[in-house]
Design an enzyme around this catalytic site. Structure first.
Site, PDB file in Angstrom:
ATOM      1  N   LYS A 169       0.822  -1.211   0.000  1.00  0.00           N
ATOM      2  CA  LYS A 169       0.000   0.000   0.000  1.00  0.00           C
ATOM      3  C   LYS A 169       0.859   1.266   0.000  1.00  0.00           C
ATOM      4  O   LYS A 169       0.557   2.238  -0.697  1.00  0.00           O
ATOM      5  CB  LYS A 169      -0.949  -0.012   1.201  1.00  0.00           C
ATOM      6  CG  LYS A 169      -1.999  -1.110   1.117  1.00  0.00           C
ATOM      7  CD  LYS A 169      -3.040  -1.003   2.205  1.00  0.00           C
ATOM      8  CE  LYS A 169      -4.021  -2.175   2.144  1.00  0.00           C
ATOM      9  NZ  LYS A 169      -4.709  -2.307   0.842  1.00  0.00           N
ATOM     10  N   GLU A 184      -9.424  -4.584  -1.414  1.00  0.00           N
ATOM     11  CA  GLU A 184      -9.001  -5.965  -1.676  1.00  0.00           C
ATOM     12  C   GLU A 184      -9.675  -6.802  -0.602  1.00  0.00           C
ATOM     13  O   GLU A 184      -9.260  -6.801   0.557  1.00  0.00           O
ATOM     14  CB  GLU A 184      -7.480  -6.072  -1.615  1.00  0.00           C
ATOM     15  CG  GLU A 184      -6.932  -7.285  -2.356  1.00  0.00           C
ATOM     16  CD  GLU A 184      -6.958  -8.544  -1.516  1.00  0.00           C
ATOM     17  OE1 GLU A 184      -7.982  -9.255  -1.576  1.00  0.00           O
ATOM     18  OE2 GLU A 184      -5.985  -8.813  -0.822  1.00  0.00           O
ATOM     19  N   CYS A 203      -5.988 -14.741   1.035  1.00  0.00           N
ATOM     20  CA  CYS A 203      -7.272 -14.332   0.460  1.00  0.00           C
ATOM     21  C   CYS A 203      -7.544 -14.993  -0.885  1.00  0.00           C
ATOM     22  O   CYS A 203      -8.701 -15.192  -1.263  1.00  0.00           O
ATOM     23  CB  CYS A 203      -7.330 -12.814   0.330  1.00  0.00           C
ATOM     24  SG  CYS A 203      -5.945 -12.106  -0.573  1.00  0.00           S
ATOM     25  N   GLU A 240      -3.987  -3.540  -6.800  1.00  0.00           N
ATOM     26  CA  GLU A 240      -2.706  -3.278  -6.165  1.00  0.00           C
ATOM     27  C   GLU A 240      -1.618  -3.887  -7.038  1.00  0.00           C
ATOM     28  O   GLU A 240      -1.844  -4.885  -7.720  1.00  0.00           O
ATOM     29  CB  GLU A 240      -2.667  -3.860  -4.753  1.00  0.00           C
ATOM     30  CG  GLU A 240      -3.642  -3.153  -3.826  1.00  0.00           C
ATOM     31  CD  GLU A 240      -3.469  -3.501  -2.367  1.00  0.00           C
ATOM     32  OE1 GLU A 240      -3.296  -2.563  -1.576  1.00  0.00           O
ATOM     33  OE2 GLU A 240      -3.540  -4.700  -2.032  1.00  0.00           O
TER      34      GLU A 240
END
EC number: 1.2.1.8
Length: 490
Positions: free
Chosen positions: A162, A252, A286, A464
């Protein structure tokens, strides 16, 4: 390891006490020991951090592209020099095996920072001719102060994913790590300062999401929020961000990703991929391919190959180089995963292996769950519909290509998907029909810095990594220049 000193906030280049007076504890999930007491940021602390970031951002944005690039490259060098030290801290805080954190977490985060440090000079505008006497040019200008809100499964990697594009584009970032795993983000802030980042350009505010996170998403001084976490929390973040000041968002979120094995696939390769797609990082990824679709005629052979590979899992001392499977990140999360396992049994799925906590002296005090494989699953089962985020694989059978594509897409999620086949024509044909943002053919899980990652449907908004993410941390200004005499109609 003895208990660490109380952890503070990191604002304007140094550690500082929270004004809220509130604290929380971070726990080593391998044994239940308290690692540290951590101060929690309150509303006044968020205000302080925003003011600090606004000051630092002006200095940072005024630097040349090469100056910013050099500072970020120095941070990359420090990260790599301290890889082992940071990996040990990450293992203590997350429970992940050191064999994983020392080779993946800091390494891949540093790769992303290096990638964006190299891209800074390439952040160029364009020139658009209109006629002989007039043209338009564009500029990519920073948004200002942005917020990053991280998840607990990859703390320092997410902080770098990030912050790297945000800082590269000339912004300042206020980062809130998960209250479950807050420690390495604070170390990252120290590294950025040591590398020469101006004070305030990267502030870290530990705290509870419902408080500190909400204050950030509502703050009018924040221009964008990048969030990684669950769908329900993501919806709240997005609503708060829009209602307060129409902030831009990157989301996300969760996944329930399909892994499709075709009948021409090498079943050894397919089993290897399925294992990595379900049990790497104890299933707390994830993008996990938790819905494994296998042709009915291949099911029995595939199950045997999976069972043979489960025997290779080594759970135990997380600092043993041979350990490749750790506890879950927390005791509440362990209990939630166990509830899903119980639901799978209740709804008629057959337990091929696992299905309970790991037992024994090495495991009794930690948040350990055995690697679990369910078979004879159906699409309507809870374990097939909902994200578990643990070491739980569901095996489903199918008869035809059209059927498996339809069933793979029958979900609210759309984060990842993968297929295993020897037929590349089929591979591309099927992948193009799967509703997922990150797809793999004959592999699984790699997310290099160059690759944009993000989801379809409820799995997220925006991306991202990759070039497009750098641009998403800028706003485009268009300027028309007229060289002829301006003609007014009045």
């Amino acid at each position: 390891m003895s208990r660490m000193a109380e952890q503070q906030l990191y604002i304007h280049g140094g550690c500082t006490s929270a004004t809220s007076g509130r604290t929380f504890e971070t726990i080593n999930p391998a044994n239940g020991n308290v690692l540290a007491t951590v101060q929690a940021a309150g509303r006044e602390d968020v205000d302080r951090a925003v003011k600090s970031a606004q000051q630092g951002q002006k200095i940072w944005a005024a630097m040349t592209a090469m100056e910013r690039s050099r500072i970020l490259r120095r941070a990359v060098d420090i990260l790599r020099e301290r890889n082992d030290e940071l990996a040990k801290l990450e293992t203590l805080d997350t429970g992940k095996a050191y064999s994983e954190t020392s080779t993946v977490d800091i390494v891949t985060g540093a790769d992303v920072l290096e990638y964006y440090a190299g891209l800074i000079p390439a952040l160029e505008g364009s020139q658009i001719p209109l006629r002989e006497t007039s043209f338009v040019y564009t500029r990519h200008e920073p948004l200002g102060v942005v917020a990053g809100i991280g998840a607990w499964n990859y703390p320092i990697q997410i902080a770098l994913w990030k912050s790297a594009p945000a800082l590269a584009a000339g912004n300042a970032m206020i980062f809130k790590p998960s209250e479950v795993t807050p420690l390495t983000a604070l170390k990252l802030a120290e590294i950025y300062s040591e590398a020469g980042l101006p004070d305030g350009v990267f502030n870290v505010l530990p705290g509870v999401g419902a408080e500190t996170g909400q204050y950030l998403t509502e703050h009018p001084g924040i221009a964008k929020v990048s969030f990684t976490g669950g769908v329900a929390s993501g919806k709240k973040v997005m609503a708060n961000s829009a209602a307060s000041s129409l902030k831009e968002v990157t989301m996300e979120l969760g996944g329930k990703s399909p892994l499709i094995v075709f009948d021409d696939a090498d079943l050894d390769l397919a089993a290897d991929i399925a294992m990595m797609a379900n049990f790497f990082s104890s299933g707390q990824v994830c993008t996990n391919g938790t819905r494994v679709f296998i042709p009915t005629k291949c099911k029995a052979a595939f199950e045997q190959k999976i069972l043979a590979r489960v025997e290779r899992i080594r759970a135990g001392d997380v600092f043993d180089p041979q350990t490749n499977f750790g506890p879950l990140v927390s005791f509440p999360h362990r209990d939630n995963v166990l509830r899903y396992i119980a639901k799978g049994k209740e709804e008629g799925a057959r337990v091929l292996c696992g299905g309970d906590v790991l037992k024994g002296d090495s495991f009794d005090n930690g948040a350990w769950v055995a690697p679990t494989v369910f078979t004879d699953c159906s699409d309507d089962m809870t374990i097939v519909r909902e994200e578990i985020f643990g070491p739980v694989m569901s095996i489903l059978t199918y008869e035809s290509e059209d059927e498996v594509i339809r069933r793979a897409n029958d979900t609210d999620y759309g984060l990842a998907a993968g297929i295993v086949t020897a037929d590349l024509n089929r591979a591309h044909r099927v992948i193009h029909q799967l509703e997922a943002g990150i797809c793999w053919i004959n592999t699984w899980g790699e997310s290099p810095a160059e690759m944009p990652v993000g989801g379809y449907k409820h799995s997220g908004i925006g991306r991202e990594n990759g070039v497009m993410t750098l641009q998403s941390y800028t706003q485009v200004k268009s300027i028309q220049v007229e060289m002829a005499k301006f003609q007014s109609i009045f």
